[in-house]
Design an enzyme around this catalytic site. Structure first.
Site, PDB file in Angstrom:
ATOM      1  N   TYR A 223       0.810  -1.238   0.000  1.00 45.10           N
ATOM      2  CA  TYR A 223       0.000   0.000   0.000  1.00 45.10           C
ATOM      3  C   TYR A 223       0.830   1.269   0.000  1.00 45.10           C
ATOM      4  O   TYR A 223       0.282   2.359   0.084  1.00 45.10           O
ATOM      5  CB  TYR A 223      -0.976   0.008   1.194  1.00 45.10           C
ATOM      6  CG  TYR A 223      -0.347  -0.252   2.552  1.00 45.10           C
ATOM      7  CD1 TYR A 223       0.351   0.741   3.222  1.00 45.10           C
ATOM      8  CD2 TYR A 223      -0.465  -1.497   3.165  1.00 45.10           C
ATOM      9  CE1 TYR A 223       0.929   0.495   4.457  1.00 45.10           C
ATOM     10  CE2 TYR A 223       0.109  -1.750   4.395  1.00 45.10           C
ATOM     11  CZ  TYR A 223       0.798  -0.753   5.044  1.00 45.10           C
ATOM     12  OH  TYR A 223       1.377  -1.002   6.254  1.00 45.10           O
ATOM     13  N   LYS A 224       2.151   1.148  -0.078  1.00 47.44           N
ATOM     14  CA  LYS A 224       2.990   2.349  -0.096  1.00 47.44           C
ATOM     15  C   LYS A 224       3.268   2.735  -1.556  1.00 47.44           C
ATOM     16  O   LYS A 224       2.372   3.180  -2.256  1.00 47.44           O
ATOM     17  CB  LYS A 224       4.250   2.099   0.722  1.00 47.44           C
ATOM     18  CG  LYS A 224       3.904   1.946   2.219  1.00 47.44           C
ATOM     19  CD  LYS A 224       5.048   1.543   3.092  1.00 47.44           C
ATOM     20  CE  LYS A 224       4.568   1.490   4.546  1.00 47.44           C
ATOM     21  NZ  LYS A 224       5.489   0.770   5.431  1.00 47.44           N
ATOM     22  N   ARG A 370       8.207  14.191   7.779  1.00 48.51           N
ATOM     23  CA  ARG A 370       8.652  13.294   6.711  1.00 48.51           C
ATOM     24  C   ARG A 370       7.804  13.527   5.468  1.00 48.51           C
ATOM     25  O   ARG A 370       6.585  13.707   5.563  1.00 48.51           O
ATOM     26  CB  ARG A 370       8.468  11.853   7.225  1.00 48.51           C
ATOM     27  CG  ARG A 370       8.994  10.775   6.318  1.00 48.51           C
ATOM     28  CD  ARG A 370       8.771   9.407   6.955  1.00 48.51           C
ATOM     29  NE  ARG A 370       7.360   9.000   6.925  1.00 48.51           N
ATOM     30  CZ  ARG A 370       6.936   7.746   6.909  1.00 48.51           C
ATOM     31  NH1 ARG A 370       7.809   6.746   6.974  1.00 48.51           N
ATOM     32  NH2 ARG A 370       5.648   7.463   6.873  1.00 48.51           N
TER      33      ARG A 370
HETATM   34  C1  LIG Z   1       5.014   0.078   6.416  1.00 46.32           C
HETATM   35  C2  LIG Z   1       5.974  -0.927   6.936  1.00 46.32           C
HETATM   36  C3  LIG Z   1       5.517  -2.148   7.413  1.00 46.32           C
HETATM   37  C4  LIG Z   1       4.040  -2.389   7.471  1.00 46.32           C
HETATM   38  O1  LIG Z   1       3.688  -3.581   8.044  1.00 46.32           O
HETATM   39  P1  LIG Z   1       2.147  -3.986   8.061  1.00 46.32           P
HETATM   40  O2  LIG Z   1       2.161  -5.363   8.537  1.00 46.32           O
HETATM   41  O3  LIG Z   1       1.608  -3.801   6.691  1.00 46.32           O
HETATM   42  O4  LIG Z   1       1.434  -3.051   8.977  1.00 46.32           O
HETATM   43  C5  LIG Z   1       6.454  -3.068   7.842  1.00 46.32           C
HETATM   44  N1  LIG Z   1       7.774  -2.801   7.808  1.00 46.32           N
HETATM   45  C6  LIG Z   1       8.237  -1.611   7.353  1.00 46.32           C
HETATM   46  C7  LIG Z   1       9.702  -1.352   7.307  1.00 46.32           C
HETATM   47  C8  LIG Z   1       7.350  -0.648   6.924  1.00 46.32           C
HETATM   48  O5  LIG Z   1       7.789   0.522   6.490  1.00 46.32           O
END
Ligand SMILES: *Cc1c(COP(=O)(O)O)cnc(C)c1O
Length: 411
Positions: A223-224, A370
């Site tokens: 989702y990023k 950020r």
């Molecule tokens: C965004 C992110 C996650 C997200 O984990 P979810 O299980 O989707 O909440 C995990 N690790 C890093 C380094 C992140 O930036």
């Protein structure tokens, strides 16, 4: 970008020669908003609502359960995994879309420590993304291992004959610091250990070539930068060479070699599907696939080049107009990802005030503002406008308004 102050005309010229500019119209972005948080939740691709609606209305609504076969719902995790693989220098059959990043880390780390019964340590860095630290701590407790979390500078010394696994974020969520994947992986392999790379802030943001870098295991977020939608399924990667030797600790039926044989005994699927657990989230996968399909159209090197130009523009404008902010992201492009962070003691209120003005970044505790640089849909002009808004807030003191002191549950 040194010498004379940057002007709006310079910024317009950058936009006019931007080879990625056409992608912006592929996104549904609200008017009047500068969106600099696509590293936390990617923007909505225009194609996504119709894709999801089609899955809901035609596939679910009309084809009902036949869709598992007729619309290949069952193949979606591996199909999308193959597409993600091509973004990261992995081969087809080495990546699968499933679960969340957190759960995928749990699965891979448990499977990895299972390969090293005689080694005691799981190594990571202090200040790593919290879920990675928490999952590693839990696995250490469950398997009677020791969690060794050390500062980045001393990581190489912490990896040795006792190390089973090294868990690292390729790009750091707060600073954007990027590890040298090849060097770190080689160092770990030299000690006989293996690395799990968290690519959450890398995939779709920095050019990746996991095979070339010798990386064997990875997880990452949908989702990023992949623009898969809120809570989109994540992915995991295991090289072909290792797949047969690693067994998921979550022995769900979807990871079975023959789920619809309905056997009592568990036999893991021969390939990457062994890391599936339960029934795939079909609606979430539809959103993820739309985001990934769009990302596949963009050249990853061009994206990174543009992000670096945006970074330099941002840094230069801030030095000029908001010198009270301290840049905390690395100065060298090869040591960073695709966001830019600054420290300021009043970061939370300042970010709230900025968001109220229509410039969306985020606050990361304890003192960081950020900004995600997502070159697929941002213009250089957005960077100009963001710094302009920030300079105004600092100049007129509007960030001191009481309503900006409160933090939401999510920052
Ligand atoms: C965004 C992110 C996650 C997200 O984990 P979810 O299980 O989707 O909440 C995990 N690790 C890093 C380094 C992140 O930036």
């Amino acid at each position: 970008m040194t010498g004379a102050p940057i002007t709006l005309a310079d910024v317009r010229a950058l936009d006019a020669s931007d080879s990625l500019a056409r992608f912006r119209e592929q996104f549904d972005l609200p008017d009047g908003i500068v969106y600099l948080d696509g590293n936390s939740l990617g923007a909505l691709p225009r194609a996504t609502p119709a894709r999801i609606a089609g899955v809901v209305e035609q596939q679910w609504g009309q084809s009902l359960i036949r869709s598992w076969n007729d619309h290949d719902w069952i193949g979606a995790p591996a199909r999308i995994g193959d597409k993600i693989a091509s973004l990261m220098g992995a081969e087809a059959g080495e990546v699968i879309a499933s679960d969340s990043t957190s759960v995928n880390l749990f699965k891979l780390l448990a499977a990895l420590v299972g390969l090293y019964p005689e080694r005691s340590d799981i190594v990571t860095e202090t200040g790593n993304f919290p879920t990675d630290l928490h999952i590693a701590e839990g696995i250490a407790e469950l398997f009677g291992k020791r969690l060794v979390a050390v500062a980045t500078e001393v990581l190489p010394d912490a990896v040795g004959a006792d190390t089973a696994a090294l868990v690292l974020s390729h790009v750091h969520y707060r600073s954007a610091y990027r590890h040298d994947m090849r060097a770190v992986t080689a160092h770990a392999r030299h000690a006989g250990a293996r690395v799990i790379w968290d690519l959450s802030h890398s995939i779709g943001a920095v050019p990746l070539d996991l095979h070339a870098d010798g990386a064997e295991l990875a997880i990452g977020c949908g989702y990023k930068y992949l623009n898969g939608g809120p809570g989109a399924p994540a992915f995991l990667y295991v090289t072909h060479d290792l797949q047969q030797r690693m067994v998921s600790p979550i022995r769900g039926w979807m990871g079975h070699a023959a789920p619809f044989a309905f056997r009592d005994r568990y036999t893991p699927a021969p390939g990457i599907e062994r890391f599936l657990a339960g029934t795939p989230p079909v609606l979430g996968l539809a959103g993820l696939e739309a985001g990934v399909d769009l990302m596949l159209e963009a050249d990853q090197h061009a994206l990174f080049d543009k992000a670096q130009r945006m970074f330099e523009l941002f840094a230069a404008l801030m030095a000029d107009r908001c010198p009270e902010f301290r840049l905390v992201s690395p100065g060298r492009a090869e040591e960073r990802g695709s966001h830019i962070s600054f420290a300021h003691s009043q970061a939370p209120a300042i970010m709230n005030a900025l968001i109220a003005r229509g410039v969306i970044g985020d606050f990361r505790a304890p003192d960081v503002v950020r900004f995600g640089l997502t070159p697929l849909y941002l213009r250089y002009r957005d960077i100009w406008d963001a710094v302009d808004a920030l300079a105004c807030i600092m100049a007129d003191g509007s960030w001191r308004a009481p309503e900006h002191a409160r933090l939401g549950r999510v920052t």
